[in-house]
Design a protein around this motif. Sequence first.
Motif, PDB file in Angstrom:
ATOM      1  N   HIS A  32       0.840  -1.196   0.000  1.00  0.00           N
ATOM      2  CA  HIS A  32       0.000   0.000   0.000  1.00  0.00           C
ATOM      3  C   HIS A  32       0.871   1.239   0.000  1.00  0.00           C
ATOM      4  O   HIS A  32       1.941   1.277   0.622  1.00  0.00           O
ATOM      5  CB  HIS A  32      -0.906  -0.011   1.246  1.00  0.00           C
ATOM      6  N   ASP A  33       0.410   2.262  -0.696  1.00  0.00           N
ATOM      7  CA  ASP A  33       1.028   3.582  -0.660  1.00  0.00           C
ATOM      8  C   ASP A  33      -0.048   4.630  -0.384  1.00  0.00           C
ATOM      9  O   ASP A  33      -1.252   4.377  -0.564  1.00  0.00           O
ATOM     10  CB  ASP A  33       1.725   3.888  -1.988  1.00  0.00           C
ATOM     11  N   LYS A  34       0.389   5.795   0.024  1.00  0.00           N
ATOM     12  CA  LYS A  34      -0.529   6.884   0.335  1.00  0.00           C
ATOM     13  C   LYS A  34      -1.447   7.154  -0.855  1.00  0.00           C
ATOM     14  O   LYS A  34      -1.007   7.218  -2.008  1.00  0.00           O
ATOM     15  CB  LYS A  34       0.256   8.147   0.685  1.00  0.00           C
ATOM     16  N   GLY A  35      -2.751   7.301  -0.566  1.00  0.00           N
ATOM     17  CA  GLY A  35      -3.730   7.581  -1.605  1.00  0.00           C
ATOM     18  C   GLY A  35      -4.415   6.346  -2.147  1.00  0.00           C
ATOM     19  O   GLY A  35      -5.426   6.452  -2.862  1.00  0.00           O
ATOM     20  N   GLU A  36      -3.901   5.147  -1.805  1.00  0.00           N
ATOM     21  CA  GLU A  36      -4.517   3.912  -2.260  1.00  0.00           C
ATOM     22  C   GLU A  36      -5.508   3.387  -1.224  1.00  0.00           C
ATOM     23  O   GLU A  36      -5.583   3.880  -0.098  1.00  0.00           O
ATOM     24  CB  GLU A  36      -3.432   2.870  -2.551  1.00  0.00           C
ATOM     25  N   LEU A  53       4.817   7.342   7.696  1.00  0.00           N
ATOM     26  CA  LEU A  53       4.916   8.622   8.381  1.00  0.00           C
ATOM     27  C   LEU A  53       3.862   8.689   9.482  1.00  0.00           C
ATOM     28  O   LEU A  53       2.794   8.081   9.356  1.00  0.00           O
ATOM     29  CB  LEU A  53       4.700   9.777   7.393  1.00  0.00           C
ATOM     30  N   PRO A  54       4.130   9.439  10.539  1.00  0.00           N
ATOM     31  CA  PRO A  54       3.146   9.548  11.621  1.00  0.00           C
ATOM     32  C   PRO A  54       1.791  10.056  11.140  1.00  0.00           C
ATOM     33  O   PRO A  54       0.756   9.709  11.723  1.00  0.00           O
ATOM     34  CB  PRO A  54       3.794  10.544  12.583  1.00  0.00           C
ATOM     35  N   SER A  55       1.777  10.855  10.078  1.00  0.00           N
ATOM     36  CA  SER A  55       0.515  11.402   9.578  1.00  0.00           C
ATOM     37  C   SER A  55      -0.421  10.318   9.051  1.00  0.00           C
ATOM     38  O   SER A  55      -1.628  10.549   8.911  1.00  0.00           O
ATOM     39  CB  SER A  55       0.788  12.424   8.467  1.00  0.00           C
ATOM     40  N   LEU A  56       0.112   9.131   8.768  1.00  0.00           N
ATOM     41  CA  LEU A  56      -0.707   8.034   8.255  1.00  0.00           C
ATOM     42  C   LEU A  56      -1.114   7.048   9.341  1.00  0.00           C
ATOM     43  O   LEU A  56      -1.913   6.145   9.093  1.00  0.00           O
ATOM     44  CB  LEU A  56       0.060   7.296   7.150  1.00  0.00           C
ATOM     45  N   THR A  57      -0.576   7.199  10.542  1.00  0.00           N
ATOM     46  CA  THR A  57      -0.803   6.208  11.590  1.00  0.00           C
ATOM     47  C   THR A  57      -2.258   6.155  12.040  1.00  0.00           C
ATOM     48  O   THR A  57      -2.811   5.066  12.268  1.00  0.00           O
ATOM     49  CB  THR A  57       0.114   6.492  12.796  1.00  0.00           C
ATOM     50  N   ASP A  58      -2.901   7.294  12.180  1.00  0.00           N
ATOM     51  CA  ASP A  58      -4.284   7.311  12.659  1.00  0.00           C
ATOM     52  C   ASP A  58      -5.191   6.501  11.745  1.00  0.00           C
ATOM     53  O   ASP A  58      -6.029   5.711  12.213  1.00  0.00           O
ATOM     54  CB  ASP A  58      -4.793   8.753  12.769  1.00  0.00           C
ATOM     55  N   ASP A  59      -5.031   6.684  10.434  1.00  0.00           N
ATOM     56  CA  ASP A  59      -5.851   5.944   9.472  1.00  0.00           C
ATOM     57  C   ASP A  59      -5.532   4.458   9.528  1.00  0.00           C
ATOM     58  O   ASP A  59      -6.433   3.611   9.448  1.00  0.00           O
ATOM     59  CB  ASP A  59      -5.610   6.482   8.068  1.00  0.00           C
ATOM     60  N   LEU A  60      -4.258   4.120   9.684  1.00  0.00           N
ATOM     61  CA  LEU A  60      -3.868   2.721   9.772  1.00  0.00           C
ATOM     62  C   LEU A  60      -4.498   2.056  10.991  1.00  0.00           C
ATOM     63  O   LEU A  60      -5.017   0.934  10.908  1.00  0.00           O
ATOM     64  CB  LEU A  60      -2.342   2.601   9.840  1.00  0.00           C
ATOM     65  N   LEU A  61      -4.473   2.734  12.135  1.00  0.00           N
ATOM     66  CA  LEU A  61      -5.073   2.172  13.339  1.00  0.00           C
ATOM     67  C   LEU A  61      -6.572   1.937  13.145  1.00  0.00           C
ATOM     68  O   LEU A  61      -7.106   0.883  13.513  1.00  0.00           O
ATOM     69  CB  LEU A  61      -4.840   3.105  14.533  1.00  0.00           C
TER      70      LEU A  61
END
Length: 244
Positions: A32-36, A53-61
Amino acid sequence: MNLTVTGRSGRMGQSVIAAIEAEANAELHSSHDKGEDLVAALQGSEGVIDFTLPSLTDDLLEKALAAGTPLVIGTTGHSDEQRAAIAKAAETLPIVFASNYSVGVNTLFWLTRHAARILGNETFDIEVTEMHHRHKVDAPSGTARTLLEILNEETNTSYNNDIDHGRVGETGPRPQGRIGMHTLRGGDVVGDHTVMFAADGERVELTHKASSRMTFASGAVRAALWLQGKPAGLYSMQDVLGLS
């Protein structure tokens, strides 16, 4: 074990994919990459290895909780609030959260803890240095932050109140009990970390130098395999290696 890798196009993402391909007990389920579409990537996955990046962690959780997918998080630079969110998610999911997945670095963590217990910070002055490539965005590194947290625990000091991040100007004599932190950036350095204990007449230095990202990637895959069958909880690489 079918694994998902986030941050596919990043340096660590590419290394993790290579480590999965080299591991007989693991298979790349998706990347996976950002935007997918992360939801689609997690369908049928048995674990996620995240170096983004930390900015993506919330969505991942959020997506991992909805899918019930265990996590191996190697992303660094999280805020205190994000660390708390990871701990909260670990009440539902098994999560390995570590600043460094290298076996050698985790040995450095263990040695630093025991050296601090023996040497202390009354007679010995403690300094930490780290160096990474010019592209690294957070400072100090997650590994250095872990080293400082270990030192804080063992010397009864505070990260917020007792760490000197570099020095400039007329600083005066070194205050007793303080811990120095120095960050270097340049070139393509994968990661160097040193903890120094300096006293009158002697100095102890503990150093780890990484020359390949594969040491981190292989450790992360090892952590993912270790998570199989584990109950919900927040684990570290020290747990994976039996060093806790």
